[in-house]
Design a protein around this motif. Structure first.
Motif, PDB file in Angstrom:
ATOM      1  N   THR A 470       0.838  -1.210   0.000  1.00 60.00           N
ATOM      2  CA  THR A 470       0.000   0.000   0.000  1.00 60.00           C
ATOM      3  C   THR A 470       0.862   1.244   0.000  1.00 60.00           C
ATOM      4  OG1 THR A 470      -1.809  -1.117   1.151  1.00 60.00           O
ATOM      5  CG2 THR A 470      -1.734   1.283   1.315  1.00 60.00           C
ATOM      6  N   LEU A 471       1.910   1.241   0.827  1.00 61.60           N
ATOM      7  CA  LEU A 471       2.816   2.391   0.870  1.00 61.60           C
ATOM      8  C   LEU A 471       3.527   2.579  -0.461  1.00 61.60           C
ATOM      9  CD1 LEU A 471       4.296   1.770   4.427  1.00 61.60           C
ATOM     10  CD2 LEU A 471       2.789   3.656   3.755  1.00 61.60           C
ATOM     11  N   ALA A 472       3.886   1.471  -1.109  1.00 64.11           N
ATOM     12  CA  ALA A 472       4.543   1.555  -2.419  1.00 64.11           C
ATOM     13  C   ALA A 472       3.606   2.166  -3.451  1.00 64.11           C
ATOM     14  CB  ALA A 472       5.000   0.165  -2.861  1.00 64.11           C
ATOM     15  N   CYS A 473       2.327   1.780  -3.420  1.00 61.95           N
ATOM     16  CA  CYS A 473       1.358   2.343  -4.364  1.00 61.95           C
ATOM     17  C   CYS A 473       1.230   3.858  -4.174  1.00 61.95           C
ATOM     18  CB  CYS A 473      -0.004   1.688  -4.180  1.00 61.95           C
ATOM     19  SG  CYS A 473      -0.091  -0.036  -4.754  1.00 61.95           S
ATOM     20  N   ALA A 474       1.126   4.301  -2.905  1.00 60.34           N
ATOM     21  CA  ALA A 474       1.021   5.733  -2.638  1.00 60.34           C
ATOM     22  C   ALA A 474       2.281   6.469  -3.073  1.00 60.34           C
ATOM     23  CB  ALA A 474       0.750   5.966  -1.153  1.00 60.34           C
ATOM     24  N   ALA A 475       3.450   5.866  -2.780  1.00 61.43           N
ATOM     25  CA  ALA A 475       4.717   6.506  -3.144  1.00 61.43           C
ATOM     26  C   ALA A 475       4.853   6.640  -4.661  1.00 61.43           C
ATOM     27  CB  ALA A 475       5.875   5.707  -2.565  1.00 61.43           C
ATOM     28  N   GLN A 533      11.195  -3.535   6.123  1.00 60.14           N
ATOM     29  CA  GLN A 533      10.888  -4.310   4.927  1.00 60.14           C
ATOM     30  C   GLN A 533      11.378  -3.543   3.710  1.00 60.14           C
ATOM     31  OE1 GLN A 533       6.516  -4.773   5.747  1.00 60.14           O
ATOM     32  NE2 GLN A 533       6.953  -6.912   5.223  1.00 60.14           N
ATOM     33  N   GLU A 534      11.844  -4.287   2.716  1.00 60.65           N
ATOM     34  CA  GLU A 534      12.379  -3.636   1.518  1.00 60.65           C
ATOM     35  C   GLU A 534      11.999  -4.451   0.299  1.00 60.65           C
ATOM     36  OE1 GLU A 534      16.410  -1.516   1.327  1.00 60.65           O
ATOM     37  OE2 GLU A 534      16.817  -3.446   0.349  1.00 60.65           O
ATOM     38  N   VAL A 535      11.690  -3.751  -0.801  1.00 60.43           N
ATOM     39  CA  VAL A 535      11.313  -4.441  -2.022  1.00 60.43           C
ATOM     40  C   VAL A 535      11.636  -3.555  -3.217  1.00 60.43           C
ATOM     41  CG1 VAL A 535       8.939  -3.530  -2.081  1.00 60.43           C
ATOM     42  CG2 VAL A 535       9.440  -5.724  -3.146  1.00 60.43           C
ATOM     43  N   GLU A 536      11.990  -4.190  -4.328  1.00 57.41           N
ATOM     44  CA  GLU A 536      12.195  -3.448  -5.567  1.00 57.41           C
ATOM     45  C   GLU A 536      10.854  -3.347  -6.291  1.00 57.41           C
ATOM     46  OE1 GLU A 536      15.359  -4.587  -8.119  1.00 57.41           O
ATOM     47  OE2 GLU A 536      16.901  -4.364  -6.558  1.00 57.41           O
ATOM     48  N   VAL A 537      10.529  -2.143  -6.755  1.00 51.36           N
ATOM     49  CA  VAL A 537       9.225  -1.843  -7.334  1.00 51.36           C
ATOM     50  C   VAL A 537       9.408  -1.349  -8.762  1.00 51.36           C
ATOM     51  CG1 VAL A 537       7.160  -0.427  -7.132  1.00 51.36           C
ATOM     52  CG2 VAL A 537       8.285  -1.262  -5.067  1.00 51.36           C
ATOM     53  N   ASN A 545      -5.836   6.888 -12.814  1.00 53.14           N
ATOM     54  CA  ASN A 545      -5.553   6.566 -11.410  1.00 53.14           C
ATOM     55  C   ASN A 545      -5.231   5.097 -11.186  1.00 53.14           C
ATOM     56  OD1 ASN A 545      -6.105   9.220 -10.460  1.00 53.14           O
ATOM     57  ND2 ASN A 545      -8.304   8.803 -10.536  1.00 53.14           N
ATOM     58  N   ASP A 546      -5.359   4.282 -12.222  1.00 50.11           N
ATOM     59  CA  ASP A 546      -5.130   2.844 -12.089  1.00 50.11           C
ATOM     60  C   ASP A 546      -3.674   2.507 -12.406  1.00 50.11           C
ATOM     61  OD1 ASP A 546      -7.844   2.461 -11.523  1.00 50.11           O
ATOM     62  OD2 ASP A 546      -8.329   2.357 -13.662  1.00 50.11           O
ATOM     63  N   ILE A 547      -3.070   1.738 -11.523  1.00 47.01           N
ATOM     64  CA  ILE A 547      -1.681   1.334 -11.732  1.00 47.01           C
ATOM     65  C   ILE A 547      -1.523  -0.160 -11.464  1.00 47.01           C
ATOM     66  CG2 ILE A 547      -0.687   3.600 -11.186  1.00 47.01           C
ATOM     67  CD1 ILE A 547      -0.036   2.539  -8.385  1.00 47.01           C
ATOM     68  N   VAL A 548      -0.511  -0.742 -12.112  1.00 47.31           N
ATOM     69  CA  VAL A 548      -0.101  -2.120 -11.851  1.00 47.31           C
ATOM     70  C   VAL A 548       1.375  -2.067 -11.509  1.00 47.31           C
ATOM     71  CG1 VAL A 548       0.109  -4.459 -12.741  1.00 47.31           C
ATOM     72  CG2 VAL A 548      -1.804  -3.022 -13.477  1.00 47.31           C
ATOM     73  N   LEU A 549       1.755  -2.583 -10.337  1.00 51.51           N
ATOM     74  CA  LEU A 549       3.138  -2.570  -9.882  1.00 51.51           C
ATOM     75  C   LEU A 549       3.658  -3.991  -9.741  1.00 51.51           C
ATOM     76  CD1 LEU A 549       3.112   0.075  -6.962  1.00 51.51           C
ATOM     77  CD2 LEU A 549       3.555   0.456  -9.399  1.00 51.51           C
ATOM     78  N   ALA A 550       4.938  -4.166 -10.058  1.00 50.99           N
ATOM     79  CA  ALA A 550       5.637  -5.403  -9.747  1.00 50.99           C
ATOM     80  C   ALA A 550       6.422  -5.153  -8.465  1.00 50.99           C
ATOM     81  CB  ALA A 550       6.562  -5.793 -10.880  1.00 50.99           C
ATOM     82  N   LEU A 551       6.052  -5.831  -7.381  1.00 50.54           N
ATOM     83  CA  LEU A 551       6.755  -5.724  -6.102  1.00 50.54           C
ATOM     84  C   LEU A 551       7.534  -7.014  -5.923  1.00 50.54           C
ATOM     85  CD1 LEU A 551       4.433  -3.596  -5.740  1.00 50.54           C
ATOM     86  CD2 LEU A 551       4.574  -4.073  -3.297  1.00 50.54           C
ATOM     87  N   GLY A 552       8.797  -6.979  -6.317  1.00 50.74           N
ATOM     88  CA  GLY A 552       9.571  -8.216  -6.336  1.00 50.74           C
ATOM     89  C   GLY A 552       8.925  -9.159  -7.333  1.00 50.74           C
ATOM     90  N   GLU A 553       8.494 -10.328  -6.869  1.00 54.16           N
ATOM     91  CA  GLU A 553       7.845 -11.295  -7.745  1.00 54.16           C
ATOM     92  C   GLU A 553       6.320 -11.194  -7.680  1.00 54.16           C
ATOM     93  OE1 GLU A 553       9.307 -15.099  -6.671  1.00 54.16           O
ATOM     94  OE2 GLU A 553      11.348 -14.712  -7.371  1.00 54.16           O
ATOM     95  N   GLN A 554       5.818 -10.260  -6.889  1.00 57.64           N
ATOM     96  CA  GLN A 554       4.375 -10.097  -6.712  1.00 57.64           C
ATOM     97  C   GLN A 554       3.859  -8.964  -7.597  1.00 57.64           C
ATOM     98  OE1 GLN A 554       3.290  -8.816  -2.789  1.00 57.64           O
ATOM     99  NE2 GLN A 554       1.087  -9.034  -3.125  1.00 57.64           N
ATOM    100  N   THR A 555       2.629  -9.130  -8.127  1.00 57.38           N
ATOM    101  CA  THR A 555       1.980  -8.084  -8.914  1.00 57.38           C
ATOM    102  C   THR A 555       0.827  -7.509  -8.105  1.00 57.38           C
ATOM    103  OG1 THR A 555       2.542  -9.139 -11.013  1.00 57.38           O
ATOM    104  CG2 THR A 555       0.754  -7.537 -11.046  1.00 57.38           C
ATOM    105  N   VAL A 556       0.773  -6.177  -8.020  1.00 60.47           N
ATOM    106  CA  VAL A 556      -0.271  -5.492  -7.261  1.00 60.47           C
ATOM    107  C   VAL A 556      -1.015  -4.545  -8.185  1.00 60.47           C
ATOM    108  CG1 VAL A 556      -0.758  -3.867  -5.405  1.00 60.47           C
ATOM    109  CG2 VAL A 556       0.961  -5.643  -5.069  1.00 60.47           C
ATOM    110  N   ARG A 557      -2.341  -4.650  -8.189  1.00 53.85           N
ATOM    111  CA  ARG A 557      -3.188  -3.728  -8.949  1.00 53.85           C
ATOM    112  C   ARG A 557      -3.878  -2.804  -7.958  1.00 53.85           C
ATOM    113  NH1 ARG A 557      -4.087  -5.489 -14.187  1.00 53.85           N
ATOM    114  NH2 ARG A 557      -3.281  -7.594 -14.603  1.00 53.85           N
ATOM    115  N   ALA A 558      -3.910  -1.526  -8.274  1.00 52.44           N
ATOM    116  CA  ALA A 558      -4.514  -0.566  -7.359  1.00 52.44           C
ATOM    117  C   ALA A 558      -5.049   0.638  -8.117  1.00 52.44           C
ATOM    118  CB  ALA A 558      -3.486  -0.118  -6.319  1.00 52.44           C
ATOM    119  N   THR A 559      -5.994   1.303  -7.480  1.00 51.87           N
ATOM    120  CA  THR A 559      -6.433   2.624  -7.909  1.00 51.87           C
ATOM    121  C   THR A 559      -5.994   3.589  -6.820  1.00 51.87           C
ATOM    122  OG1 THR A 559      -8.377   1.738  -9.041  1.00 51.87           O
ATOM    123  CG2 THR A 559      -8.403   4.077  -8.508  1.00 51.87           C
ATOM    124  N   VAL A 560      -5.228   4.602  -7.195  1.00 52.24           N
ATOM    125  CA  VAL A 560      -4.745   5.586  -6.223  1.00 52.24           C
ATOM    126  C   VAL A 560      -5.278   6.958  -6.633  1.00 52.24           C
ATOM    127  CG1 VAL A 560      -2.763   6.552  -5.024  1.00 52.24           C
ATOM    128  CG2 VAL A 560      -2.655   4.213  -5.919  1.00 52.24           C
TER     129      VAL A 560
END
Length: 664
Positions: A470-475, A533-537, A545-560
């Motif tokens: 969540t913090l990564a999406c906001a950042a 905690q640390e991760v490459e994004v 407002n819609d984004i898709v992020l790769a957080l390490g090996e995980q994919t996160v979809r969000a609307t910010v």
């Protein structure tokens, strides 16, 4: 059939009536107050006429103006919706005098059932079981208190002319009776113009079950089965479903036949609802009859495949009921959730503001087994993105209704729909509804009117800290907005620096929790660190407002959605609000002066319970405000001494206004 009708209401019910009228080829006339000049119901009708200022008593409750508009526009009938003038027998009589069809029951039926006291007397004569209580005309406070003492506590006080949870108080003991009665009467006179109350035994763990009835002018009357409306807050419904879980065929028939008998006893015509309070053992008691269409009517429409507004129009035009009792069947299960502009974490306090971002699930229809089925999802709303929720009317934003072939499927669809609903600009109850629908009590059909109070711990959990995702999406949303503004070349997204990498610290707060986020710029993204905690994004995709992020090996979809310094992150059905602490923007600010108590919403002061130099304890009632047709008690946040009361009874106050000062 009518060719033009006037809709004497606003919001979602006005839009709902207009939709059926349009489908039937009937033109519609909207009426609106000054506050509703740009409202959705004005836009969806064929004509619209201004009838007065924002206050309902000067606009939507002005029967004379509404009839004047109907005559001027050539409307042959008036649909009152619910609330306002829908259960006003004088308005129904006025329509008849002007040869305008009232799309509702005759005035005599409204009058017979409009008074809870009179209705209970009528049911008593018809041998319908009643809750023990006092339903007479004697309103002397000492007499009413004696009656309450006789009935036994807890006692429920209800406005005789009331509805919608207004003018209702649960009195726990004799010493609390007089204060509760005074508050109940104040709210009753303000909402209904009548402060008469009745008192009855407050049943423990009851269910609220209502029967939909419909009658025509040809002597036909049917019941369209039941709705369970047990889940309530402040005596107002939150979730409704049909059919009622655990209902046997025998009990359904008994309640349905009793409801039809009640309707026939008063010569009823049109849509009505007979409400019962039911014990866990299956016994039931008559509560009241609502002589109008109910807010929760869509769940009945979904399980019966009917359009009850169309039925209303046809019956008002003199036609027979479209179906007889033997032709009505229950098909599947439907659940309705009421989306309100309110803050559940603060006692469901109404929220005022503009819908700066509004995204709703899309309605879905489908085919099953080769036959057309009801829509799997439906939303009834009277607002759009950009509209304002004002303090003048009910804070409902929308009703979400889902259908499934059984209750389990309906529950799953409701949870999915709530996860897709996004609101920015004011508080809403969406998160609360999600916890309610997925909670063990509701999903397990352990229903009663105290369900919310019984499950406080699970429905109001402590705030969980924002996840790294969540913090990564906001950042990332912040970094993207800085890049798009182009105001600072040093904040370029690639973060190139000679012989080094750019590293920034971003400070966020989430309510009272602080989050420090370290962002290191990489060639293809960022390294984000928070709370050990640390991760490459990496930004995979972005569209508005819609984004898709790769957080390490995980994919996160969000609307910010950014709203000033607040970043609203919608992801995986969760809504997090993070406030960006811009050091430059907040430079020079100091903490707010202590000793103040401010208004949590716009409203009117209806009671001042303290005076200057009075000592108070934390939790003591200080003032009572009225907003959105409900009373709200302002309590002391801590022990102290009142220095000055800044407003008097009758004063209007704005949100954030200082109400009183404590001695320092």
């Amino acid at each position: 059939m009518f060719t033009k009708i006037l809709i004497a209401n606003r919001g979602e019910i006005a839009c709902r009536v207009a939709a059926t009228a349009r489908r039937m080829g009937i033109k519609t006339v909207a009426v609106y107050s000054e506050a509703d000049a740009n409202a959705r119901h004005v836009a969806v009708c064929d004509e619209a006429v201004l009838i007065g200022p924002a206050a309902a008593k000067e606009s939507y409750l002005r029967a004379d103006k509404i009839i004047e508009v109907a005559l001027a526009t050539g409307a042959q009938a008036i649909h009152p919706g619910y609330g306002f003038l829908s259960e006003n027998s004088e308005f129904a009589e006025a329509c008849a005098r002007h040869d305008i069809a009232f799309i509702g029951p005759p005035a005599s039926a409204i009058e017979a059932m409009g008074s809870k006291s009179a209705a209970k007397s009528l049911m008593e004569k018809a041998h319908v079981p009643l809750v023990p209580g006092y339903h007479g005309d004697n309103q002397d406070p000492d007499f009413l208190q004696a009656e309450a003492d006789r009935i036994g506590y807890p006692v429920l006080l209800k406005a005789s002319a009331g509805g919608g949870g207004k003018g209702m108080r649960v009195i726990e003991s004799s010493k609390d009776f007089k204060d509760g009665l005074a508050s109940c009467k104040r709210e009753a006179i303000n909402s209904f113009g009548d402060d008469k109350v009745l008192a009855e035994k407050y049943l423990q763990r009851p269910r609220h079950i209502e029967i939909q009835v419909f009658a025509d002018t040809h002597g036909n009357c049917v019941y369209l089965f039941e709705r369970d409306c047990s889940v309530q807050r402040r005596h107002q419904k939150v979730l409704e479903e049909a059919p009622a879980p655990g209902m046997t065929a025998e009990r359904r028939a008994a309640m349905g036949e009793a409801a039809v008998a009640a309707a026939k006893a008063v010569g009823y015509v049109g849509a009505g609802t007979v409400e019962f309070i039911a014990n866990q053992d299956g016994s039931f008691y008559f509560m009241e009859m609502n002589t109008r269409l109910q807010v929760e009517h869509p769940v009945t429409e979904m399980i019966t495949g009917t359009d009850l507004v169309e039925w209303q129009l046809r019956v008002a035009a003199g036609e027979k009921l479209p179906l007889q009792q033997s032709e009505l069947q229950i098909h599947g299960h439907a659940i309705e959730a009421r989306v309100y502009a309110e803050n559940p974490e603060k006692g469901f306090l109404p929220s005022i503001g503009t819908l700066r971002h509004l995204r709703t699930p899309e309605a879905v229809s489908f085919t099953l087994g080769g036959a057309a089925e009801p829509a799997a999802f439906r939303i009834d709303s009277g607002v759009r993105e950009g509209d304002t929720i004002s303090p003048f009317y009910d804070p409902m934003i929308a009703k979400m209704i889902v259908w499934g072939k059984d209750r389990q499927e309906a529950l799953a669809r409701m949870a999915q729909a709530l996860a897709q609903y996004q609101i920015v600009g004011l508080h809403s109850n969406i998160g609360f509804l999600s916890r309610l629908v997925t909670g063990q009590a509701f999903s397990g059909a352990d229903l009663d009117t105290g369900l919310i109070e019984r499950n406080q711990a699970s429905l109001f959990p402590a705030l969980q800290p924002a996840t790294l995702g969540t913090l990564a999406c906001a950042a990332v949303a912040l970094l993207r907005s800085e890049q798009s503004s182009g105001s600072d070349p040093w904040q370029s997204s690639h973060g190139w620096r000679m012989n080094s990498q750019l590293r920034r610290n971003l400070e966020w707060t989430e309510e009272q929790q602080a989050h420090s986020v370290s962002v290191t710029y990489l060639a293809q993204g960022w390294r984000i660190r928070s709370a050990q905690q640390e991760v490459e994004v990496r930004l995979v995709q972005a569209s508005g407002n819609d984004i898709v992020l790769a957080l390490g090996e995980q994919t996160v979809r969000a609307t910010v959605v950014r709203d000033g310094e607040f970043f609203h992150v919608f992801s995986q059905g969760q809504h997090s609000v993070l406030q960006y602490q811009d050091a430059l923007a907040h430079a020079g600010e100091t903490e707010a002066e202590g000793g103040r108590l401010t208004a949590p919403m716009p409203g009117k002061i209806v009671a001042v319970l303290v005076k200057s130099q009075q000592e108070v304890k934390k939790g003591d009632a200080l003032l009572i405000m009225e907003a959105m047709k409900m009373e709200h008690t302002i309590s002391a946040p801590h022990d102290g001494v009142i220095d000055e009361v800044l407003y008097a009874v009758g004063d209007q106050v704005s949100e954030g206004a200082q109400l009183l000062a404590f001695a320092q």
